[in-house]
Design an enzyme around this catalytic site. Structure first.
Site, mmCIF file in Angstrom:
data_model
loop_
_atom_site.group_PDB
_atom_site.id
_atom_site.type_symbol
_atom_site.label_atom_id
_atom_site.label_comp_id
_atom_site.label_asym_id
_atom_site.label_seq_id
_atom_site.Cartn_x
_atom_site.Cartn_y
_atom_site.Cartn_z
ATOM 1 N N VAL A 20 5.126 2.189 29.019
ATOM 2 C CA VAL A 20 5.793 1.438 29.528
ATOM 3 C C VAL A 20 5.515 1.665 30.923
ATOM 4 O O VAL A 20 5.519 0.714 31.274
ATOM 5 C CB VAL A 20 7.230 3.053 29.524
ATOM 6 C CG1 VAL A 20 7.914 3.038 30.524
ATOM 7 C CG2 VAL A 20 7.924 2.923 27.875
ATOM 8 N N GLU A 163 13.896 4.423 31.167
ATOM 9 C CA GLU A 163 13.642 2.732 30.274
ATOM 10 C C GLU A 163 14.148 1.986 29.763
ATOM 11 O O GLU A 163 13.969 3.035 28.438
ATOM 12 C CB GLU A 163 12.394 3.089 30.655
ATOM 13 C CG GLU A 163 11.746 1.862 30.025
ATOM 14 C CD GLU A 163 11.506 0.748 30.960
ATOM 15 O OE1 GLU A 163 11.219 0.547 32.554
ATOM 16 O OE2 GLU A 163 12.252 -0.565 30.708
ATOM 17 N N LEU A 165 13.214 -1.179 28.270
ATOM 18 C CA LEU A 165 12.563 -2.123 27.764
ATOM 19 C C LEU A 165 12.606 -2.354 26.426
ATOM 20 O O LEU A 165 12.565 -0.563 25.769
ATOM 21 C CB LEU A 165 11.213 -2.174 28.692
ATOM 22 C CG LEU A 165 9.849 -1.261 28.241
ATOM 23 C CD1 LEU A 165 9.800 -1.155 26.838
ATOM 24 C CD2 LEU A 165 9.227 -1.235 29.180
ATOM 25 N N GLU A 167 10.292 -3.480 23.546
ATOM 26 C CA GLU A 167 8.210 -4.223 23.561
ATOM 27 C C GLU A 167 8.558 -5.062 22.934
ATOM 28 O O GLU A 167 9.606 -6.140 22.530
ATOM 29 C CB GLU A 167 7.664 -3.300 22.158
ATOM 30 C CG GLU A 167 7.821 -2.207 22.822
ATOM 31 C CD GLU A 167 6.685 -0.543 22.031
ATOM 32 O OE1 GLU A 167 6.060 -0.925 21.364
ATOM 33 O OE2 GLU A 167 7.105 0.419 22.232
ATOM 34 N N ASN A 238 20.381 4.591 22.781
ATOM 35 C CA ASN A 238 19.725 4.037 21.465
ATOM 36 C C ASN A 238 20.228 5.047 20.202
ATOM 37 O O ASN A 238 19.816 4.456 19.253
ATOM 38 C CB ASN A 238 18.008 5.424 21.820
ATOM 39 C CG ASN A 238 17.169 4.484 22.495
ATOM 40 O OD1 ASN A 238 17.536 3.249 22.565
ATOM 41 N ND2 ASN A 238 15.975 4.910 22.955
ATOM 42 N N PHE A 279 21.631 -6.326 16.798
ATOM 43 C CA PHE A 279 21.430 -4.811 16.003
ATOM 44 C C PHE A 279 22.404 -5.153 14.628
ATOM 45 O O PHE A 279 22.908 -3.992 14.306
ATOM 46 C CB PHE A 279 21.821 -3.246 17.241
ATOM 47 C CG PHE A 279 20.820 -3.160 18.193
ATOM 48 C CD1 PHE A 279 19.529 -2.419 17.449
ATOM 49 C CD2 PHE A 279 20.373 -4.256 19.385
ATOM 50 C CE1 PHE A 279 18.784 -2.346 18.403
ATOM 51 C CE2 PHE A 279 19.045 -4.183 20.188
ATOM 52 C CZ PHE A 279 17.975 -3.668 19.867
ATOM 53 N N GLY A 287 12.679 1.604 13.399
ATOM 54 C CA GLY A 287 11.539 2.100 13.506
ATOM 55 C C GLY A 287 10.783 2.568 15.121
ATOM 56 O O GLY A 287 11.998 2.262 15.240
ATOM 57 N N CYS A 290 10.730 4.625 19.681
ATOM 58 C CA CYS A 290 12.067 5.438 20.441
ATOM 59 C C CYS A 290 13.285 5.597 19.294
ATOM 60 O O CYS A 290 13.979 6.705 19.631
ATOM 61 C CB CYS A 290 12.216 4.243 21.290
ATOM 62 S SG CYS A 290 11.577 3.932 22.959
ATOM 63 N N ARG A 357 3.457 2.906 16.335
ATOM 64 C CA ARG A 357 5.130 4.158 15.626
ATOM 65 C C ARG A 357 5.673 4.167 15.353
ATOM 66 O O ARG A 357 6.424 3.238 15.114
ATOM 67 C CB ARG A 357 5.150 4.610 17.430
ATOM 68 C CG ARG A 357 3.393 4.645 18.245
ATOM 69 C CD ARG A 357 4.049 5.350 19.073
ATOM 70 N NE ARG A 357 4.308 4.580 19.905
ATOM 71 C CZ ARG A 357 4.179 4.381 21.677
ATOM 72 N NH1 ARG A 357 4.154 5.215 22.081
ATOM 73 N NH2 ARG A 357 5.003 2.955 22.140
HETATM 74 P P1 NAD Z 1 2.799 6.004 25.446
HETATM 75 O O1 NAD Z 1 1.712 6.813 24.594
HETATM 76 O O2 NAD Z 1 2.157 4.233 24.978
HETATM 77 O O3 NAD Z 1 1.519 5.991 26.417
HETATM 78 C C1 NAD Z 1 1.758 7.308 27.648
HETATM 79 C C2 NAD Z 1 0.323 7.251 28.005
HETATM 80 O O4 NAD Z 1 0.529 8.008 29.296
HETATM 81 C C3 NAD Z 1 -0.457 7.231 27.024
HETATM 82 O O5 NAD Z 1 -1.490 6.404 27.783
HETATM 83 C C4 NAD Z 1 -1.194 8.830 28.188
HETATM 84 O O6 NAD Z 1 -2.613 8.505 27.622
HETATM 85 C C5 NAD Z 1 -0.970 8.959 29.058
HETATM 86 N N1 NAD Z 1 -0.757 10.396 29.678
HETATM 87 C C6 NAD Z 1 -0.462 11.423 29.286
HETATM 88 N N2 NAD Z 1 -0.532 12.191 30.342
HETATM 89 C C7 NAD Z 1 -1.080 11.915 31.347
HETATM 90 C C8 NAD Z 1 -1.526 12.448 32.496
HETATM 91 N N3 NAD Z 1 -1.193 13.987 32.448
HETATM 92 N N4 NAD Z 1 -1.824 11.781 33.288
HETATM 93 C C9 NAD Z 1 -2.082 10.887 33.037
HETATM 94 N N5 NAD Z 1 -1.726 9.684 32.057
HETATM 95 C C10 NAD Z 1 -0.939 10.772 30.582
HETATM 96 O O7 NAD Z 1 4.525 5.888 25.950
HETATM 97 P P2 NAD Z 1 5.098 4.943 26.067
HETATM 98 O O8 NAD Z 1 5.715 3.875 24.813
HETATM 99 O O9 NAD Z 1 4.879 4.269 27.226
HETATM 100 O O10 NAD Z 1 6.717 5.478 26.355
HETATM 101 C C11 NAD Z 1 6.583 6.466 27.441
HETATM 102 C C12 NAD Z 1 7.683 7.066 27.718
HETATM 103 O O11 NAD Z 1 8.591 6.065 27.682
HETATM 104 C C13 NAD Z 1 8.680 8.031 26.722
HETATM 105 O O12 NAD Z 1 9.171 9.138 26.844
HETATM 106 C C14 NAD Z 1 8.971 7.297 25.795
HETATM 107 O O13 NAD Z 1 9.728 8.050 25.064
HETATM 108 C C15 NAD Z 1 9.426 6.498 27.210
HETATM 109 N N6 NAD Z 1 10.282 4.605 26.768
HETATM 110 C C16 NAD Z 1 9.075 4.165 25.582
HETATM 111 C C17 NAD Z 1 10.169 2.527 25.690
HETATM 112 C C18 NAD Z 1 8.844 1.891 24.653
HETATM 113 O O14 NAD Z 1 9.271 1.161 23.921
HETATM 114 N N7 NAD Z 1 7.561 2.144 24.044
HETATM 115 C C19 NAD Z 1 10.951 2.514 25.627
HETATM 116 C C20 NAD Z 1 11.875 3.061 26.495
HETATM 117 C C21 NAD Z 1 11.279 3.999 27.151
#
Ligand code: NAD
Length: 461
Positions: A20, A163, A165, A167, A238, A279, A287, A290, A357
């Site tokens: 994200v 967010e 989005l 992936e 979601n 969907f 899976g 999220c 994941r």
């Molecule tokens: P991710 O695990 O890919 O990325 C999180 C990043 O944050 C990691 O690189 C980690 O090293 C970093 N981090 C953690 N603590 C930190 C700090 N204190 N300072 C600096 N960096 C730090 O996670 P993601 O998939 O990007 O998801 C992030 C959030 O967005 C989650 O809450 C998720 O539920 C939400 N989200 C994800 C998606 C998706 O498709 N992946 C979509 C919508 C919402």
């Protein structure tokens, strides 16, 4: 667009450079803002500084190169961050053992941001992570406490900006969203985000190569609400999407019993605009990072507040049952899976990403391993990450589907990568010991697969 600041460009910081955070940072820099991406993971940062993208997301590397002069990367919340007008929190919110969302990283990031703030400045803090209801209030509290301890007089507006989005199409979702949700008790904070998102809200940017503006695209709505409603919109969306998939999977079970074809059923349902076609694909279930975690968090939240969530719970049970049903079908046709060689086509939780994941393939693989099957796996993009995630398990990683099929008992398609459509099914069938094809995404034409020599099993057809 040059790297100098213009009237409309803003200084931004994104804390957390995962799926994200990185997408958000790159896309905002592409739109003309100056963005510093922060992450604790120094390996990730050194890749990024070399212009290498640590995740597979279509178009991200190209866009990053385009916006390179307006981007910087840091492991510290230092000067660059304290000079930003808007600071995003985009860190992970993993599940705790009771299913609730762990907001520890969010609060830690909020504290670190407050430690970096400068006296007399104004900041808008944007919570992008998916957080449980009320977390925005926690973030306000943590920041105010930290500022108080430091005797720092900064003006802070906190905005929830969930967010949406998906992936594998994250950039498209960012540039051409259906809506942008902003929740805050601060009208100033909402105005700052309106200004920051103006190029998207008004669609004033030139589309990047390969990401043309969809012909029928309408300007997105900016939904401005209170923080808890914004947080709720994300969870409810979601949970609804997950339920839609589980619903069609439940119908698929019945279709198998009565001889109906769930693909035709879904098409007939989906053309009703009240339902919609997306969907509604029966298969191995959902899976990813999220749906599993967010549905678990909703149920945990319900428990905390004494509210049962039977629909969300059912959608999770149906999803797990779906994995078991696929394994059961293999057991039935192979007369047991113990000692059988079973090949999984596709590991990523969806095509177009290397994200493993909560991938359905991994869950199916674990059930099969437990029941004594030999497992071979292939994925066009996720093999490298799979080698790390599955390290120590008795799994054979295959670079090529044809060699994987050599002497195997069944091929199970779990991730519908488009390149699998091009596979020569006759050639594959000839390599198998028993050519059983379990099409966990209903991707192949059953008639063609049977003509190619397979015992074909679809889902709900
Ligand atoms: P991710 O695990 O890919 O990325 C999180 C990043 O944050 C990691 O690189 C980690 O090293 C970093 N981090 C953690 N603590 C930190 C700090 N204190 N300072 C600096 N960096 C730090 O996670 P993601 O998939 O990007 O998801 C992030 C959030 O967005 C989650 O809450 C998720 O539920 C939400 N989200 C994800 C998606 C998706 O498709 N992946 C979509 C919508 C919402």
């Amino acid at each position: 667009m040059g790297d100098e600041m213009t009237d409309s460009s803003m200084r931004l910081a994104v804390v957390g450079s995962g799926y994200v955070g990185l997408t958000t940072g790159v896309a905002l820099a592409f739109l003309g803002h100056h963005v510093v991406c922060v992450d604790k993971d120094t390996n990730k940062l050194s890749l990024l500084r070399d212009g290498i993208c640590p995740i597979h997301e279509p178009g991200l590397v190209t866009m990053m190169r385009c916006a390179w002069t307006r981007m910087s990367f840091s492991s510290q919340l230092g000067d660059e961050v304290s000079g930003a007008e808007v600071i995003f929190i985009a860190v992970g919110t993993p599940s705790c053992s009771d299913g609730s969302a762990d907001t520890g990283y969010v609060e830690e990031a909020a504290r670190e941001i407050a430690l970096a703030m400068r006296d007399g400045r104004s900041y808008t803090i944007v919570v992008k992570s998916t957080v449980p209801l009320g977390c925005n209030r926690r973030v306000v509290h943590v920041i105010q406490q930290t500022l108080l301890q430091r005797k720092c007089h900064a003006v802070v507006h906190v905005v929830s900006n969930p967010e949406f989005l998906s992936e594998a199409q994250a950039l498209r979702d960012f540039l051409y969203p259906d809506r942008i949700v902003v929740g805050s008790s601060s009208p100033e904070g909402i105005e700052v985000l309106r200004r920051m998102y103006a190029p998207v809200l008004e669609q004033t940017f030139d589309p990047p190569e390969g990401l043309a503006r969809p012909a029928s695209y309408c300007l997105p709505a900016l939904i401005s609400t209170d923080p808890v409603s914004a947080e709720m919109i994300k969870y409810a969306s979601n949970a609804f999407l997950a339920s839609k998939v589980s619903f069609i999977n439940e119908m698929a079970c019945l279709c198998e019993k009565v001889g109906a074809d769930v693909c035709d059923v879904a098409r007939g349902m989906g053309l009703d605009p009240r339902i919609g076609p997306r969907f509604l694909l029966a298969g191995a279930g959902w899976g990813g990072s999220c749906f599993p975690k967010d549905t678990a968090a909703l149920i945990a939240l319900g428990q905390e507040l004494d509210i049962e969530m039977p629909m969300v719970s059912a959608s999770r049970s149906v999803n797990f049952r779906q994995r078991l049903r696929l394994v059961q079908r293999l057991q039935d046709v192979l007369k047991g899976v113990r000692g059988r060689v079973i090949c999984l086509l596709g590991l990523a939780f969806k095509p177009g990403t290397d994200d493993l994941r909560e991938a359905p393939a991994l869950e199916i693989m674990h059930i099969l391993l437990k029941r004594g099957a030999h497992i071979r796996v292939h994925d066009p993009m996720a093999l490298q990450s799979a080698r790390q995630v599955l390290c120590g398990l008795d799994v054979q990683f295959c670079e090529d589907p044809y060699s994987m099929a050599e002497g195997a008992d069944s091929l199970v398609l779990v991730t519908e990568w488009p390149q699998y459509r091009e596979l020569d099914l006759s050639c594959l069938a000839k390599k198998m010991r028993t050519p059983v094809l379990l099409d966990g995404r209903n991707m192949f034409d059953p008639r063609k697969a049977r003509e190619a020599g397979w015992t074909y099993l679809g889902v709900g057809r």
